[in-house]
Scaffold this motif. Structure first.
Motif, PDB file in Angstrom:
ATOM      1  N   TRP A 103     -14.515 -11.915  15.130  1.00  0.00           N
ATOM      2  CA  TRP A 103     -13.409 -11.549  14.224  1.00  0.00           C
ATOM      3  C   TRP A 103     -12.068 -12.075  14.719  1.00  0.00           C
ATOM      4  O   TRP A 103     -11.015 -11.666  14.219  1.00  0.00           O
ATOM      5  N   ASN A 118     -10.516  -7.871  10.242  1.00  0.00           N
ATOM      6  CA  ASN A 118     -11.693  -7.266   9.595  1.00  0.00           C
ATOM      7  C   ASN A 118     -12.822  -6.872  10.542  1.00  0.00           C
ATOM      8  O   ASN A 118     -13.996  -6.989  10.190  1.00  0.00           O
ATOM      9  N   PRO A 120     -15.521  -4.720  11.757  1.00  0.00           N
ATOM     10  CA  PRO A 120     -16.187  -3.621  11.047  1.00  0.00           C
ATOM     11  C   PRO A 120     -16.304  -2.380  11.935  1.00  0.00           C
ATOM     12  O   PRO A 120     -17.152  -2.307  12.813  1.00  0.00           O
ATOM     13  N   GLU A 177      -7.691   0.306   7.771  1.00  0.00           N
ATOM     14  CA  GLU A 177      -7.472  -1.060   7.290  1.00  0.00           C
ATOM     15  C   GLU A 177      -5.999  -1.443   7.182  1.00  0.00           C
ATOM     16  O   GLU A 177      -5.623  -2.572   7.475  1.00  0.00           O
ATOM     17  N   HIS A 182      -5.189  -5.050   8.403  1.00  0.00           N
ATOM     18  CA  HIS A 182      -6.596  -5.456   8.299  1.00  0.00           C
ATOM     19  C   HIS A 182      -7.224  -5.970   9.588  1.00  0.00           C
ATOM     20  O   HIS A 182      -8.179  -6.749   9.538  1.00  0.00           O
ATOM     21  N   ARG A 185     -11.924  -3.231   9.437  1.00  0.00           N
ATOM     22  CA  ARG A 185     -12.492  -3.026   8.111  1.00  0.00           C
ATOM     23  C   ARG A 185     -13.256  -1.705   8.161  1.00  0.00           C
ATOM     24  O   ARG A 185     -14.017  -1.466   9.101  1.00  0.00           O
ATOM     25  N   THR A 187     -16.192   0.636   7.248  1.00  0.00           N
ATOM     26  CA  THR A 187     -17.572   0.399   6.812  1.00  0.00           C
ATOM     27  C   THR A 187     -18.276   1.742   6.665  1.00  0.00           C
ATOM     28  O   THR A 187     -17.803   2.760   7.160  1.00  0.00           O
ATOM     29  N   ALA A 222     -16.112 -12.998   9.049  1.00  0.00           N
ATOM     30  CA  ALA A 222     -15.890 -11.860   8.174  1.00  0.00           C
ATOM     31  C   ALA A 222     -16.996 -11.694   7.127  1.00  0.00           C
ATOM     32  O   ALA A 222     -17.042 -10.704   6.430  1.00  0.00           O
TER      33      ALA A 222
END
Ligand SMILES: *[C@@H]1O[C@H](CO)[C@@H](O)[C@H](O)[C@H]1NC(C)=O
Ligand SMILES: *[C@@H]1O[C@H](CO)[C@@H](O)[C@H](O)[C@H]1NC(C)=O
Length: 248
Positions: A103, A118, A120, A177, A182, A185, A187, A222
């Protein structure tokens, strides 16, 4: 010939994957390479076997308005420790983790060449963060930009009102986020499932984020992992070898 191309493609693919694993981003305080750090402090100790942060960074991560960024978590009044510990852990993960390679993104900012985008985050980590901070106060949604830094630490810009987190960030996803534009992310993946990054983990059982980075490195940053691609290449390689009469 087809078989040679397949072999080269496989090699290129696997080295591209490896280059995303066990690395440190090129940012303000990160080491150039991960390695053992026996003296990591407090909440950052989880990463002592293999870290991108130094002992100094791990101590500073626990301080208000630390040498790291001069950032003031208490910009709308003192933040309760129950909430602040999540910001400390967020700093430890960002500074210390060698497992964020998939990332890492290039950035043009004045203070770092790379950032994370992003990542996760496991559902439980984000939801607990939100739960423990819902009654803390802030005046901004995006903490990366727009502060008044004239005193050397971030102050609320004129006109920005202090409000409880639960109004500024109505959902856990909003918090995780939007806070750092960002970097994370939200999840619905659960801790321990190997599909999301844990901000918190029990180091006795090893660092679960190693396997998560491996999983996502097989895909691309991503996007969802494209696991069929290596399989298709293997099939191609197999059929190329079988059909390679000249080598027969
Ligand atoms: C960490 O290093 C910085 C820069 O050298 C220094 O100003 C700071 O006092 C150090 N922090 C600790 C806890 O040693
Ligand atoms: C920034 O903060 C300083 C010191 O508190 C204040 O004098 C100034 O008006 C602020 N500027 C803005 C744009 O909010």
């Amino acid at each position: 010939m087809a078989s040679l191309w397949a072999v080269l493609a496989l090699l290129a693919l696997s080295s591209a994957q490896d280059s995303l694993l066990n690395i440190c981003m090129d940012a303000q305080h990160h080491k150039s390479k991960p390695g053992p750090e026996g003296q990591l402090y407090g909440q950052c100790v989880l990463w002592k076997d293999n870290a991108c942060c130094t002992a100094n960074t791990s101590i500073e991560a626990h301080r208000d308005q630390s040498y790291l960024y001069g950032f003031n978590w208490d910009h709308c009044g003192a933040m309760a420790q129950r909430c602040k510990r999540h910001f400390i852990q967020d700093t430890c993960l960002y500074e210390c983790s060698p497992n964020l390679g998939p990332w890492i993104d290039q950035t043009d900012s004045s203070w770092r060449r790379q950032r994370i985008l992003n990542v996760p985050l496991c559902r439980e980590d984000c939801e607990q963060w939100w739960e423990d901070c819902r009654d803390a106060s802030t005046c901004k949604v995006n903490w990366h930009k727009g502060w008044n830094w004239s005193t050397g630490t971030n102050q609320c810009p004129r006109g920005a009102m202090c409000q409880k987190f639960k109004y500024v960030f109505p959902t856990p996803a909003d918090l995780c986020e939007k806070l750092w534009s960002h970097s994370y992310r939200y999840t619905t993946e659960r801790r321990g499932g190997g599909r999301c990054i844990q901000m918190w983990f029990d180091p006795i059982e090893g660092n679960p984020n190693v396997a998560v980075a491996q999983y996502y490195a097989r895909g691309s940053a991503a996007d969802p992992p494209r696991s069929p691609a290596p399989l298709a290449l293997l099939a191609l390689l197999g059929s190329a070898l079988l059909g390679a009469a000249p080598w027969g």
